[in-house]
Design an enzyme around this catalytic site. Structure first.
Site, PDB file in Angstrom:
ATOM      1  CG  HIS A 194      80.630  79.380  71.150  1.00 10.45           C
ATOM      2  ND1 HIS A 194      79.017  79.051  71.617  1.00 10.45           N
ATOM      3  CD2 HIS A 194      80.712  79.829  69.718  1.00 10.45           C
ATOM      4  CE1 HIS A 194      78.720  79.086  70.460  1.00 10.45           C
ATOM      5  NE2 HIS A 194      79.277  79.585  68.833  1.00 10.45           N
ATOM      6  CE  LYS A 218      73.689  71.199  80.980  1.00  7.34           C
ATOM      7  NZ  LYS A 218      73.336  72.485  79.746  1.00  7.34           N
ATOM      8  NE  ARG A 219      81.563  70.423  75.455  1.00 13.50           N
ATOM      9  CZ  ARG A 219      82.486  70.865  76.264  1.00 13.50           C
ATOM     10  NH1 ARG A 219      83.125  70.163  76.723  1.00 13.50           N
ATOM     11  NH2 ARG A 219      82.595  72.802  76.146  1.00 13.50           N
ATOM     12  CE  LYS A 267      68.298  72.866  71.728  1.00 13.75           C
ATOM     13  NZ  LYS A 267      69.400  71.879  71.349  1.00 13.75           N
ATOM     14  CB  THR A 271      70.815  76.023  72.741  1.00 18.43           C
ATOM     15  OG1 THR A 271      71.740  75.178  72.430  1.00 18.43           O
ATOM     16  CG2 THR A 271      71.326  77.127  73.252  1.00 18.43           C
ATOM     17  CE  LYS A 278      79.258  71.059  78.447  1.00 21.37           C
ATOM     18  NZ  LYS A 278      77.576  72.238  78.866  1.00 21.37           N
TER      19      LYS A 278
END
Length: 869
Positions: A404, A599-600, A714, A710, A605
């Site tokens: 991942h 998101k975390r 969504k 993901t 990110k």
């Protein structure tokens, strides 16, 4: 005379026999003609007492009232919403158990190859609504609950999210379990039953993230079934001795019990109901009465506390030696108990262990369960007396590994001294695997010592480290990434040497997917109903074959359809605004664009890029005249996500977001054109409100760092457009929906390393390189949003080195935001883009992904409950 007992045995559990089997499938005896014998009592009496699934409203209300009366010991006079939820949940669980029993019996009769999904996280979300959807009983329960004087919406809100995960890794695992049942695959999940989850996120008056325990089990969990007879002993510490032929003995140390809790996973449009088995740690010897009576109260509960800690919290803080050791114990406890359970169930079939790969496939979701590889070797060598070659052949045909991440700092490693202390026998086996493997590498690449060092399971240093990704790769039959770009990077970077040694066929791709049941029908029911009406298909058809959404394309030019589509989006915005008003007491304008990033919190990110872009927008608005501002596209920006407790930079980002929001939302010059909100304690349930309301969502990781994502799927499934970098699954989404319907920016993956090189050896002052970003940072440093010095560590990650390339991508990012504003100005064309985006999301169903694993990896087939014997 009298009976005697060894004092050391006092307080230990009495175990009359080892566990033989549980109610996870039962195969009756048959006579010579094949007729089944009823096992005990009068068959007619038993059959008369067996129940089916409650399908009609009277049966449902009777079941709920029965649980109110006998499970909760309450009455209509003293039943509140929480009690009504508990009774309804227990009633639904009864129905799930009926299907669960039939499914397990069917699997036992068919005796198929089974797959087991090992994940440290399962971010399930709320269960009641999803269970009713999959059972096909939503309307019946809605009517029944209304007749009992309650509202379904009110009691749904009483359910707490199961605190079994944190982010995308756990949500992916939950989607795959749902899809496994819905596609009728014999698939079980194995995880841990965390008492407090990761943490409940609170925000201090200064804007800091605070962590509190998340006691999600305080009101019990009606969805789990305790299997107190399913226990396994798990050992830590002690000493290990080598015997001949690679075998060994592991003795002494601490032993704890793993106790099973089962959670039913219902399929959609099928009776198939699979299982998620969660392990809770318990002391083998509980309360020490002798120590208590001697006044040593801490010693009396020491073993209980030590054992209980293993499954108390997801991801203990590993910045302390205690936390790091607890994480290692957590991972081994879970994998050891799961393997013991899998092998016990396999051996009940009477098959020899050499046939294990023909009946068992184990998927490792990231490197967390990698200790299962040396653990299975230990079982086969030390307990089953197989030789090394036999054991290794079984291991390398049973396991499958999903990678991942390609971030070097995220690739899991464990210090050799720590493993030697906690798992001494496993360290011996890891060294043996390493030698066995490197000898094979040396035969293919003789004399290439650099290659041997790169591929070794042991990284040299002080202390030495065990590379878990390497162990997972060589111990597995197949390895996959989770998006096409990510899989290419796995093959060409972190596992390049292994591809050259083992061949490219072992290393493949399975792009992640999401379940449309939860992430469209459940979270956005109005849109789901519109799609069903428009496509003129039974809902079960398109929810199980998402490619049917392609039929929406022909309605893109239908003005009436677009009007309905846009109206649903607007109502979803109003629902989110109501949530913010109810929970935070803040008023959100709903006539603006909703811009969401959930998101975390992590530097790669790039939530920092987003908030700096918000500040840039604010400063631009402040510099405009009132007349110029009226031309601006009103925008409401939402953030949500948790930062790891020890991740200081990520927590500073949260503080900056919160304090920027305070200034922006109170500024009379700009508040009509720009609002900003940080929604605390992000969860699946919060995502189900945020995602349907978004106009644009941001997926802006540095190119080459996001494995897949993901949440992007969504948002797009719900008609939200995508703003992002050319990274992860963003690329494949753009290929499907068309690049004219996404907003890309930023440098590409091949340029990243060269840019980092330039930062290090040829730095350019920020005021020259990116004046717009320089201005933003200067305003933050000047104290516009908070204490002038508090954010310097965060800002210095950008000014110095800038590993995640904010200075390189900022101008491109601002330009992309301007393109979004321009596109949103044409609301009709924006709605067309939204429809096209949803219509082309068929590829990203988790049903597709799980079937890909089943066919290309595990070699298992669907086993529908309705099938004949």
């Amino acid at each position: 005379m009298t009976s005697t007992i060894d004092p050391k045995a006092i307080g230990k559990p009495v175990r009359a026999r080892r566990h033989v089997r549980t109610l996870t499938g039962y195969l009756p005896e048959v006579d010579a003609t094949g007729k089944e014998h009823w096992p005990r009592g009068e068959e007619e009496v038993w059959q008369a007492g067996l129940r089916g699934v409650d399908q009609d409203v009277p049966s449902i209300t009777k079941s709920i009232v029965n649980h109110v009366q006998t499970s909760l010991a309450r009455q209509a006079y003293n039943l509140d919403d929480l009690g009504a939820y508990q009774a309804a949940a227990l009633s639904v669980r009864d129905n799930l158990l009926v299907n669960w029993n039939e499914t397990q019996l069917n699997y036992t009769r068919k005796n198929p190859k089974r797959a087991y999904y090992l994940s440290l996280e399962f971010l399930m979300g709320r269960t009641l609504d999803n269970a009713l959807l999959n059972l096909g009983l939503k309307e019946q329960y809605r009517d029944g609950i209304k007749k009992l004087g309650f509202s379904v919406e009110d009691i749904l809100d009483k359910e707490r999210d199961a605190a079994l995960g944190n982010g995308g890794l756990g949500r992916l695992a939950a989607c795959y379990l749902d899809s496994g049942s819905s596609t009728e695959l014999p698939l079980w999940g194995y995880g841990l039953r965390y008492k407090y989850g990761i943490f409940q996120q609170l925000i201090s008056p200064e804007g800091n993230q605070l962590e509190a325990p998340d006691p999600w089990l305080d009101n019990q969990n009606p969805w789990e079934l305790p299997r107190l007879d399913v226990t396994y002993e798990v050992r830590f510490y002690g000493h290990a001795e080598r015997l001949s032929d690679s075998r060994g003995v592991w003795q002494g140390g601490q032993e704890v019990l793993a106790v099973a809790y089962d959670v039913m996973i219902p399929g959609y449009g099928t009776k198939n109901t699979n299982n998620l088995r969660l392990w809770e740690s318990k002391p083998k010897r509980g309360f020490d009465l002798n120590s208590f009576n001697a006044g040593n109260y801490e010693a009396a509960v020491a073993s209980s506390n030590s054992a209980d800690a293993i499954t108390s919290v997801l991801y203990p803080n590993d910045h302390t030696s205690f936390g790091k050791e607890l994480r290692l114990k957590q991972q081994y406890f879970w994998t050891a108990a799961s393997l013991a359970d899998i092998i016990r169930r396999f051996k009940q079939q009477g098959k020899p262990l050499k046939e294990l790969p023909d009946f068992v496939a184990i998927q490792l979701n990231d490197t967390h369960p990698t200790l299962a590889i040396p653990e299975l070797m230990r079982i086969l060598l030390d307990e089953e007396d197989l030789n090394w070659e036999q054991a290794w052949s079984i291991v390398t045909n049973v396991f499958f590994y999903t990678n991942h991440t390609v971030l070097p700092e995220a690739l899991e490693k464990w210090p050799v001294p720590l493993i030697e202390h906690v798992l001494p026998r496993h360290l011996q086996i890891i060294y043996d695997i390493n030698l066995f493997f490197l000898q094979a590498v040396e035969r293919k690449f003789p004399g290439d010592r650099d290659r041997l060092a790169r591929m070794s399971l042991i990284e040299e240093g002080q202390p030495k480290q065990v590379r878990m990704a390497h162990l997972a790769a060589i111990g597995s039959r197949k390895v996959n990434g989770v998006a096409e770009l990510h899989s290419d990077l796995v093959r060409t970077t972190i596992l390049k040497d292994f591809v050259e040694f083992e061949g490219s066929s072992k290393y493949s791709n399975v792009t992640n997917g999401i379940t449309p049941r939860r992430w469209l029908d459940q979270c956005n029911p109005e849109l789901s109903d519109l799609i069903t009406k428009t496509l003129k298909l039974d809902k079960v058809v398109w929810l199980k074959d998402l490619t049917k959404l392609d039929g929406l394309l022909e309605f893109t030019e239908d003005a009436a359809f677009r009007k309905e589509w846009a109206a649903i989006k607007q109502r979803n915005k109003e629902r989110l605004a109501n949530y913010v008003q109810t929970t935070l007491g803040l008023t959100v304008r709903t006539d603006a664009m909703f811009d969401v990033q959930i998101k975390r919190l992590h530097e790669y990110k790039r939530q920092t890029l987003n908030i700096l872009g918000v500040i840039h927008r604010y400063l631009t608005l402040k510099g405009q005249t009132p007349e110029e501002r009226k031309k601006a596209n009103p925008r409401v920006v939402f953030f949500a996500g948790k930062a790891a407790p020890a991740y200081y930079i990520a927590k500073l980002t949260i503080r900056l977001i919160v304090n920027v929001a305070r200034v922006i939302n109170a500024d009379p010059d700009t508040k009509d054109y720009l609002q900003l909100y940080f929604l605390p304690d992000y969860s699946v349930s919060l995502a189900e409100v945020l995602i349907p309301a978004s106009d644009i969502s941001q997926h802006i990781s540095t190119a080459g760092t996001e494995a897949s994502g993901t949440s992007n799927m969504k948002f797009c499934l719900n008609g939200g457009l995508l703003l992002g970098t050319v990274d992860g699954a963003n690329i494949e989404i753009a290929e499907e929906v068309g690049e004219s319907n996404v907003f890309f920016f930023g440098h590409l993956t091949p340029a990243v390393e060269d840019l980092r090189y330039q930062h290090l050896y040829h730095p350019v002052p920020l005021e020259e390189k990116c004046p717009a970003l320089h201005r933003v940072l200067e305003q933050v440093s000047a104290g516009l949003f908070d204490d002038a010095d508090i954010y310097e560590p965060l800002l210095n990650t950008i000014r110095q080195n800038d590993y995640y390339l904010l200075t390189d991508d900022f101008d491109s990012y601002i330009a992309a935001l301007a393109m979004v504003d321009e596109a949103y100005a044409d609301k009709d064309e924006w709605t067309k883009k939204s429809i096209r985006t949803t219509a082309k999301m068929g590829k990203f169903s988790s049903d597709r992904a799980i079937l890909d694993y089943a066919e290309s990896f595990w070699n298992i087939e669907p086993i529908p409950v309705s099938a004949k014997k």
